[in-house]
Design a protein around this motif. Structure first.
Motif, PDB file in Angstrom:
ATOM      1  N   PRO A  39      -1.988   6.007   0.531  1.00  0.00           N
ATOM      2  CA  PRO A  39      -0.973   5.718   1.555  1.00  0.00           C
ATOM      3  C   PRO A  39       0.449   6.064   1.102  1.00  0.00           C
ATOM      4  O   PRO A  39       1.303   6.390   1.908  1.00  0.00           O
ATOM      5  CB  PRO A  39      -1.109   4.218   1.782  1.00  0.00           C
ATOM      6  N   GLY A  40       0.684   6.029  -0.216  1.00  0.00           N
ATOM      7  CA  GLY A  40       2.010   6.346  -0.728  1.00  0.00           C
ATOM      8  C   GLY A  40       2.227   7.827  -0.964  1.00  0.00           C
ATOM      9  O   GLY A  40       3.291   8.244  -1.365  1.00  0.00           O
ATOM     10  N   GLY A  41       1.226   8.649  -0.759  1.00  0.00           N
ATOM     11  CA  GLY A  41       1.350  10.082  -0.994  1.00  0.00           C
ATOM     12  C   GLY A  41       0.146  10.595  -1.762  1.00  0.00           C
ATOM     13  O   GLY A  41      -0.924  10.011  -1.726  1.00  0.00           O
TER      14      GLY A  41
END
Length: 81
Positions: A39-41
């Motif tokens: 989700p953060g990359g």
């Protein structure tokens, strides 16, 4: 067309530098890295080899057997079994 061809001699320092660079890049190329989308990359993680050997199977089976025996013994004592 009367240009002189100038031969350049590579110094030892640059040869060792290139050799070190080749060895380092070879080592880095053998590391198993896989990109994973989070989700953060995107993050890179190093894969871990988990070999399931015959010894590991025996140890796991023995541990599971002891656990089942223990649970059965406790259940018999309680009168549940």
């Amino acid at each position: 067309m009367t240009e002189k061809i100038k031969s350049e001699v590579i110094s030892r320092r640059s040869v060792f530098s290139l050799l070190g660079l080749a060895i380092a890049s070879g080592l880095v190329a053998t590391i198993p890295v896989s990109p994973q989308v989070t989700p953060g990359g995107v993050e890179l993680s190093v894969d871990q080899a988990q070999a399931y050997t015959y010894r590991r199977a025996r140890v796991t089976a023995r541990r599971v057997g002891r656990r089942e025996y223990r649970h059965t013994r406790r259940a018999v004592r309680r009168g549940v079994y």
